[in-house]
Design an enzyme around this catalytic site. Structure first.
Site, PDB file in Angstrom:
ATOM      1  N   HIS A 188       0.835  -1.210   0.000  1.00  9.81           N
ATOM      2  CA  HIS A 188       0.000   0.000   0.000  1.00  9.81           C
ATOM      3  C   HIS A 188       0.869   1.260   0.000  1.00  9.81           C
ATOM      4  O   HIS A 188       0.403   2.334   0.381  1.00  9.81           O
ATOM      5  CB  HIS A 188      -0.955   0.023   1.207  1.00  9.81           C
ATOM      6  CG  HIS A 188      -1.672  -1.262   1.434  1.00  9.81           C
ATOM      7  ND1 HIS A 188      -2.850  -1.588   0.803  1.00  9.81           N
ATOM      8  CD2 HIS A 188      -1.349  -2.340   2.213  1.00  9.81           C
ATOM      9  CE1 HIS A 188      -3.242  -2.793   1.193  1.00  9.81           C
ATOM     10  NE2 HIS A 188      -2.336  -3.279   2.035  1.00  9.81           N
ATOM     11  N   SER A 233      16.323  19.979 -14.367  1.00 14.59           N
ATOM     12  CA  SER A 233      15.237  20.953 -14.430  1.00 14.59           C
ATOM     13  C   SER A 233      15.804  22.286 -14.890  1.00 14.59           C
ATOM     14  O   SER A 233      16.875  22.693 -14.454  1.00 14.59           O
ATOM     15  CB  SER A 233      14.570  21.106 -13.054  1.00 14.59           C
ATOM     16  OG  SER A 233      13.720  22.242 -13.028  1.00 14.59           O
TER      17      SER A 233
END
Length: 481
Positions: free
Chosen positions: A156, A286
């Protein structure tokens, strides 16, 4: 200015930006139409060998012009005739005037069209399989290297029991090994359409051979063998069953799902700074944030894998809407879906090989994450040790519960580190086992049989599967973009 004109029209990035030269060539016009001419030569040779009045000179003339295709003439012919196969029959006949009367003798368009598609599918698999083998090989080496390095498991996407970095890689490997079997099976199941005529009955060839069924069957067998196939489909309509395309592209779509899962895992682990894909010395992550190291290769794989999975709907729908012996609404769709599936699979395998050859692991970061969570995971082991030392299980459980809640409050409400171990060490109740805490909290005692599973899986299931591709293992991938 001719080169500049290329930038005035759409170009598929699958070819212009990503695909390997060999896969781009496999679905090129040059490969396609050269194969058409080879098929016409195979047909003429077999028909001659079985007694039709075809001369050596006609066959030699066709062979001498197998590769010199006048694409401009073919385009002009297609504009006039509105038929791609007849356009190339006329173009071939123009440079083979002696052989012109016997080119395409007895055949239908699907003789060259479908058989060429089957050759391209086969050759496409032959390009993909060694690439998939290399990905598996690189990842197997990675799994072996980190077979016993403990790491947090996640269910999960929440911290769970420990596993190892190598064992997690084996989860990826198991899916890739299934894909290898699927691709190999799809490739090996391919048959040739062969020589079947307009509706698959071979009527035109039976007429050519004056009702001699044995010669028609031998013609089919000879052409199939010349094309490099062991078997032809015994029954076809005008086309081979489009279920064949479903089988081929489903194996590629399944590979896409595997690669998407692997690269998503790598992206998640990159966020945790536990594992990173290769990052070039001068690579920019970036334009705005110079510190970033984005997992752009894994992101590319995920992006293209979605396209590969989505392409699966095309052959399913095409197969479902083929009426009776065939309809032509398969053609335009297959011109796109078949090449794009193989080109996309080719790209993601090349990119994934590059990733797996340079995966970077940060053991200290992994260790820090383990230290942060392990005290909570070790509570059951602490309780067992206290019981062995003479303690009461219920009393110990309550003590651990209270200390765990206090430590959790520090982590969640104050943003501090997990101090459960310090709390246990500071509580006189746990004095009988303080000397055992280091052993109890050794991460390697929490990984079960993960290292042994890795070793057995690699030796029994992975390495044997790679044996046929040993000669092609040394190819490295350098990504241009």
């Amino acid at each position: 200015m001719e080169g500049a004109d290329e930038f005035m029209k759409y170009r598929s990035p699958l070819v212009s930006r990503y695909a390997s030269k060999e896969m781009a060539y496999n679905f090129s016009d040059r490969k396609k139409f050269t194969t058409w001419r080879k098929l016409w030569i195979y047909l003429a040779k077999a028909e001659k060998a079985l007694g039709l009045p075809i001369t050596d000179a006609q066959v030699l003339e066709m062979e001498s012009h197998e590769k010199d295709i006048d694409f401009a003439m073919a385009a002009d012919e297609e504009r006039k005739l509105r038929h791609d196969v007849m356009a190339h029959v006329h173009t071939f006949a123009h440079c083979c005037p002696t052989a012109a009367p016997i080119i395409h003798l007895g055949a239908t368009s699907c003789y060259v069209g479908d058989n060429t598609d089957l050759i391209m599918l086969r050759d496409g698999f032959d390009i993909l399989l060694p690439k998939l083998a290399r990905v598996i090989d690189r990842l197997a080496n990675f799994a072996e290297k980190y077979a016993d390095l403990p790491t947090l498991g996640f269910t999960h996407y929440q911290p769970a029991q420990l596993t190892t970095v190598g064992k997690r890689a084996c989860l990826w490997l198991q899916d890739l090994a299934m894909d290898m079997r699927n691709l190999q099976r799809a490739r090996d199941d391919l048959r040739f359409r062969g020589v079947k005529g307009t509706t698959g009955t071979q009527a035109s060839f039976l007429q050519l051979f004056q009702g001699d069924h044995d010669k028609v069957e031998e013609l089919d067998r000879m052409v199939t063998e010349m094309a490099g196939f062991k078997k032809a489909y015994l029954v076809t309509g005008q086309t081979y069953s489009r279920k064949v395309d479903v089988d081929c592209l489903s194996s590629l779509a399944s590979l896409g799902a595997t690669v998407h899962k692997i690269c998503t895992d790598i992206r998640l682990l990159a966020n945790l700074k536990e594992i990173e894909e290769p990052f070039e010395k001068e690579q920019i992550g970036s334009s705005a944030m110079p510190y970033k190291r984005n997992p752009m290769r894994a992101e590319r794989c995920c992006s293209l894998a979605r396209h590969l999975v989505a392409l699966m709907s095309d052959p399913l729908q095409t197969a479902s809407v083929q009426w009776l012996e065939r309809t032509l609404d398969d053609s335009a769709n297959r011109r796109i879906s078949l090449p794009e599936s193989f080109l996309t699979a080719d790209i993601i395998l090349s990119t994934l090989q590059n990733i797996t050859e340079g995966l970077v692991v940060y053991p200290k970061v992994i260790e820090r994450h383990i230290r942060h969570e392990l005290p909570f995971m070790a509570t059951e082991n602490i309780i067992m040790a206290m019981v062995k030392a003479g303690g009461n299980r219920q009393d110990c459980h309550e003590k651990i519960r209270v200390l765990s809640q206090e430590a959790a409050a520090v982590v969640k409400q104050e943003g501090g580190d997990n101090d459960l171990l310090a709390r246990v060490q500071g509580d006189p109740y746990f004095a009988p086992i303080l000397g055992q805490l280091d052993t109890i909290l050794d991460p390697k005692t929490f990984i079960g049989r993960a290292p042994q599973q890795v070793s057995r899986f690699l030796s029994e299931e992975v390495r044997p599967q790679l044996e046929p591709y040993k000669a092609k293992m040394d190819v490295k991938i350098e990504l241009e973009l």
